[in-house]
Motif scaffolding. Structure first.
Motif, PDB file in Angstrom:
ATOM      1  N   PHE A 113       0.815  -1.206   0.000  1.00 46.86           N
ATOM      2  CA  PHE A 113       0.000   0.000   0.000  1.00 46.86           C
ATOM      3  C   PHE A 113       0.854   1.264   0.000  1.00 46.86           C
ATOM      4  CE2 PHE A 113      -2.718   3.166   2.187  1.00 46.86           C
ATOM      5  CZ  PHE A 113      -3.723   3.228   1.239  1.00 46.86           C
ATOM      6  N   THR A 114       1.876   1.291   0.818  1.00 49.56           N
ATOM      7  CA  THR A 114       2.809   2.419   0.861  1.00 49.56           C
ATOM      8  C   THR A 114       4.204   1.873   1.153  1.00 49.56           C
ATOM      9  OG1 THR A 114       2.169   2.742   3.175  1.00 49.56           O
ATOM     10  CG2 THR A 114       1.152   4.197   1.556  1.00 49.56           C
ATOM     11  N   ILE A 115       5.143   2.758   1.388  1.00 55.01           N
ATOM     12  CA  ILE A 115       6.501   2.351   1.728  1.00 55.01           C
ATOM     13  C   ILE A 115       6.582   1.828   3.159  1.00 55.01           C
ATOM     14  CG2 ILE A 115       8.817   3.260   2.237  1.00 55.01           C
ATOM     15  CD1 ILE A 115       8.497   2.723  -0.683  1.00 55.01           C
ATOM     16  N   ASN A 116       5.857   2.480   4.077  1.00 54.66           N
ATOM     17  CA  ASN A 116       5.895   2.085   5.484  1.00 54.66           C
ATOM     18  C   ASN A 116       4.542   2.378   6.142  1.00 54.66           C
ATOM     19  OD1 ASN A 116       5.937   4.909   6.015  1.00 54.66           O
ATOM     20  ND2 ASN A 116       8.172   4.929   5.987  1.00 54.66           N
ATOM     21  N   ALA A 117       4.404   1.975   7.393  1.00 58.87           N
ATOM     22  CA  ALA A 117       3.137   2.137   8.101  1.00 58.87           C
ATOM     23  C   ALA A 117       2.795   3.601   8.331  1.00 58.87           C
ATOM     24  CB  ALA A 117       3.189   1.384   9.428  1.00 58.87           C
ATOM     25  N   ARG A 118       3.816   4.437   8.546  1.00 58.89           N
ATOM     26  CA  ARG A 118       3.557   5.860   8.771  1.00 58.89           C
ATOM     27  C   ARG A 118       2.872   6.485   7.564  1.00 58.89           C
ATOM     28  NH1 ARG A 118       5.840   9.954   6.932  1.00 58.89           N
ATOM     29  NH2 ARG A 118       7.670   8.799   6.221  1.00 58.89           N
ATOM     30  N   GLU A 119       3.348   6.143   6.368  1.00 56.62           N
ATOM     31  CA  GLU A 119       2.715   6.667   5.156  1.00 56.62           C
ATOM     32  C   GLU A 119       1.279   6.166   5.023  1.00 56.62           C
ATOM     33  OE1 GLU A 119       6.289   7.602   1.979  1.00 56.62           O
ATOM     34  OE2 GLU A 119       4.982   5.888   1.625  1.00 56.62           O
ATOM     35  N   LYS A 185      16.313  -0.863  -8.489  1.00 58.52           N
ATOM     36  CA  LYS A 185      17.488  -0.452  -7.726  1.00 58.52           C
ATOM     37  C   LYS A 185      17.306   0.929  -7.083  1.00 58.52           C
ATOM     38  CE  LYS A 185      21.558  -1.969  -9.052  1.00 58.52           C
ATOM     39  NZ  LYS A 185      22.801  -2.318  -9.769  1.00 58.52           N
ATOM     40  N   ASP A 186      16.091   1.422  -7.127  1.00 60.06           N
ATOM     41  CA  ASP A 186      15.797   2.751  -6.581  1.00 60.06           C
ATOM     42  C   ASP A 186      15.126   2.606  -5.220  1.00 60.06           C
ATOM     43  OD1 ASP A 186      14.962   5.328  -5.990  1.00 60.06           O
ATOM     44  OD2 ASP A 186      14.362   5.777  -8.061  1.00 60.06           O
ATOM     45  N   LEU A 187      15.860   2.896  -4.152  1.00 62.54           N
ATOM     46  CA  LEU A 187      15.318   2.738  -2.801  1.00 62.54           C
ATOM     47  C   LEU A 187      14.132   3.665  -2.548  1.00 62.54           C
ATOM     48  CD1 LEU A 187      18.614   2.347  -0.721  1.00 62.54           C
ATOM     49  CD2 LEU A 187      16.895   0.588  -1.186  1.00 62.54           C
ATOM     50  N   SER A 188      14.106   4.816  -3.182  1.00 61.41           N
ATOM     51  CA  SER A 188      12.990   5.731  -2.975  1.00 61.41           C
ATOM     52  C   SER A 188      11.686   5.179  -3.550  1.00 61.41           C
ATOM     53  CB  SER A 188      13.292   7.095  -3.599  1.00 61.41           C
ATOM     54  OG  SER A 188      13.314   7.011  -5.015  1.00 61.41           O
ATOM     55  N   LEU A 189      11.803   4.188  -4.444  1.00 58.40           N
ATOM     56  CA  LEU A 189      10.621   3.556  -5.034  1.00 58.40           C
ATOM     57  C   LEU A 189      10.275   2.241  -4.336  1.00 58.40           C
ATOM     58  CD1 LEU A 189      11.111   4.197  -8.861  1.00 58.40           C
ATOM     59  CD2 LEU A 189       9.849   5.543  -7.178  1.00 58.40           C
ATOM     60  N   TYR A 358      14.593   2.846   3.695  1.00 60.03           N
ATOM     61  CA  TYR A 358      14.167   3.690   2.602  1.00 60.03           C
ATOM     62  C   TYR A 358      14.269   5.160   3.004  1.00 60.03           C
ATOM     63  CZ  TYR A 358      12.206  -0.597   0.601  1.00 60.03           C
ATOM     64  OH  TYR A 358      12.037  -1.861   0.092  1.00 60.03           O
ATOM     65  N   PRO A 359      14.472   6.056   2.041  1.00 59.91           N
ATOM     66  CA  PRO A 359      14.546   7.484   2.383  1.00 59.91           C
ATOM     67  C   PRO A 359      13.312   7.958   3.139  1.00 59.91           C
ATOM     68  CG  PRO A 359      15.250   7.131   0.119  1.00 59.91           C
ATOM     69  CD  PRO A 359      14.719   5.814   0.601  1.00 59.91           C
ATOM     70  N   GLN A 360      12.145   7.386   2.822  1.00 57.76           N
ATOM     71  CA  GLN A 360      10.901   7.787   3.463  1.00 57.76           C
ATOM     72  C   GLN A 360      10.857   7.423   4.951  1.00 57.76           C
ATOM     73  OE1 GLN A 360      11.266   6.194   0.599  1.00 57.76           O
ATOM     74  NE2 GLN A 360       9.700   6.723  -0.895  1.00 57.76           N
ATOM     75  N   ASP A 361      11.682   6.470   5.380  1.00 58.11           N
ATOM     76  CA  ASP A 361      11.662   6.047   6.780  1.00 58.11           C
ATOM     77  C   ASP A 361      12.088   7.160   7.727  1.00 58.11           C
ATOM     78  OD1 ASP A 361      10.810   3.495   6.092  1.00 58.11           O
ATOM     79  OD2 ASP A 361      12.842   2.716   5.905  1.00 58.11           O
ATOM     80  N   SER A 362      12.911   8.074   7.221  1.00 60.20           N
ATOM     81  CA  SER A 362      13.405   9.151   8.060  1.00 60.20           C
ATOM     82  C   SER A 362      12.746  10.487   7.755  1.00 60.20           C
ATOM     83  CB  SER A 362      14.927   9.300   7.897  1.00 60.20           C
ATOM     84  OG  SER A 362      15.261   9.526   6.537  1.00 60.20           O
TER      85      SER A 362
END
Length: 363
Positions: A113-119, A185-189, A358-362
């Motif tokens: 659904f998203t990158i992480n639970a916060r999103e 190979k794109d961590l942001s994705l 992932y960048p989104q984690d921080s």
């Protein structure tokens, strides 16, 4: 609407990638057991040419005209769309969901659904504030096969007490050979096997080890490990342990190995027998076989339950979404918001133990 009239859902399809093509191809295919009518109202992509090519290839022989757009914003603003299907990469899900929600659109968003639970919480908070329907498109959960299997396991107890499930997803990507520009190979994705394919064997474990409803589920303990190539997670192994029952799930996933000849995508073990789920990969089950306890040298005779059909299986989530919207629901009872968040939390913990960040984690 008359009691016998099927609800109609007019879809706006966001992006023209592989998953969107599968979704649309299933919806336009004729079938006799439809629970809803589906219209591909519009296609939106990064260019008008992509949308035109997609519509010409996948929206054929239908009794209506599909609008093609060269942007996502035009899809959000189209007043004739009832629900937006988000088929973009994981890293864009939050962005695309929030944009659709802001425009007042209902949303069915692909897994993960998203990158992480916060999103995920951020998206659902926005949907609640706007009063629109949002659901995760975890198509595996909508298949009649899963409801039937869970009934056999926990109401009929056809294999006694369930104590273990194993499931593995293999896909050959050869990460080392891919260019740096590849989405894999794109961590942001959300690059890595866990969010892309690992969510499927994880779902098999969750649905077969926990008899609870999506709102009354037990949180398992997790033990996980991950391996990397060029900084990208390529192999994940995890154990789920349910303290109240002692049940265990063994979930593995890798992008470093092509699937072999075996067609067993999940095995559920019980005290009086076992179940083998057959299919190409854990996302594409087609049947399962119930066996009695294996006591002799030869494999026992089993009873097969076959669910093969022309469509791949996206029709079930599409039908249920249309029914939910027609009924005025804002969440899917099959994949409610709390369950999507719980699964994201499990994968967050797997990544925390394994080392994927992932960048989104921080953020």
């Amino acid at each position: 609407m008359a009691a016998t009239e099927l609800p109609t859902c007019r879809w706006g399809i966001l992006t023209t990638g592989l998953i969107s093509s599968w979704f649309v191809a299933d919806l336009v295919m004729p079938r006799e057991d439809a629970k809803a009518k589906h219209i591909i109202q519009a296609i939106g992509s990064s260019s008008l040419e992509k949308s035109r090519d997609f519509a010409a290839k996948y929206v054929k022989d239908v009794p209506y005209q599909t609008t093609v757009y060269g942007s996502y914003e035009e899809v959000y603003n189209d007043p004739n769309i009832d629900c937006v299907y988000v088929g973009s990469p994981h890293g864009f899900h939050k962005r695309d969901c929030l944009a659709a929600i802001a425009a007042g659109k209902n949303v069915l968003c692909e897994k993960a659904f998203t990158i992480n639970a916060r999103e995920a919480r951020e998206v659902f908070d926005a949907a609640k504030a706007k009063g629109v329907y949002v659901a995760e498109a975890m198509w595996l959960r909508h298949r009649p096969m899963l409801a039937d299997l869970r009934k056999l396991l926990y109401e009929d107890k056809v294999i006694g007490e369930v104590f273990r499930t194993t499931s593995d997803f293999q896909m050959q990507l050869d990460i080392a050979s891919l260019p740096a520009t590849s989405r894999y190979k794109d961590l942001s994705l959300g690059a890595g096997s866990m969010l892309d394919i690992g969510i499927y064997p994880l779902t098999w474990a969750i649905l077969t080890l926990d008899p609870g409803t999506p709102t009354q589920s037990e949180d398992p303990k997790i033990l996980a490990a991950q391996s990397f190539v060029d900084g990208i997670e390529v192999t994940t192994s995890l154990i789920l342990h349910y303290p109240s029952s002692g049940r265990q799930g063994v979930v593995t996933t890798t992008t470093e190995r092509r699937k072999g000849a075996s067609e067993i995508i999940a095995t559920i073990d019980g005290t009086n027998g076992f179940v083998e789920v057959e299919g190409a990969v854990p996302s594409h089950p087609r049947s399962f076989t119930v066996y009695p306890k294996w006591t002799e040298d030869k494999k026992p005779e089993g009873k097969k339950y076959d669910y093969q059909r022309l469509q791949q299986g996206f029709i079930y989530e599409a039908d249920n979404t249309a029914l939910d919207i027609a009924a005025g629901r804002k969440e899917s009872p099959i994949v409610p918001w709390a369950e999507s968040i719980r699964v994201m939390e499990i994968m967050d913990e797997v990544r925390r133990q394994g080392g994927t960040k992932y960048p989104q984690d921080s953020a």
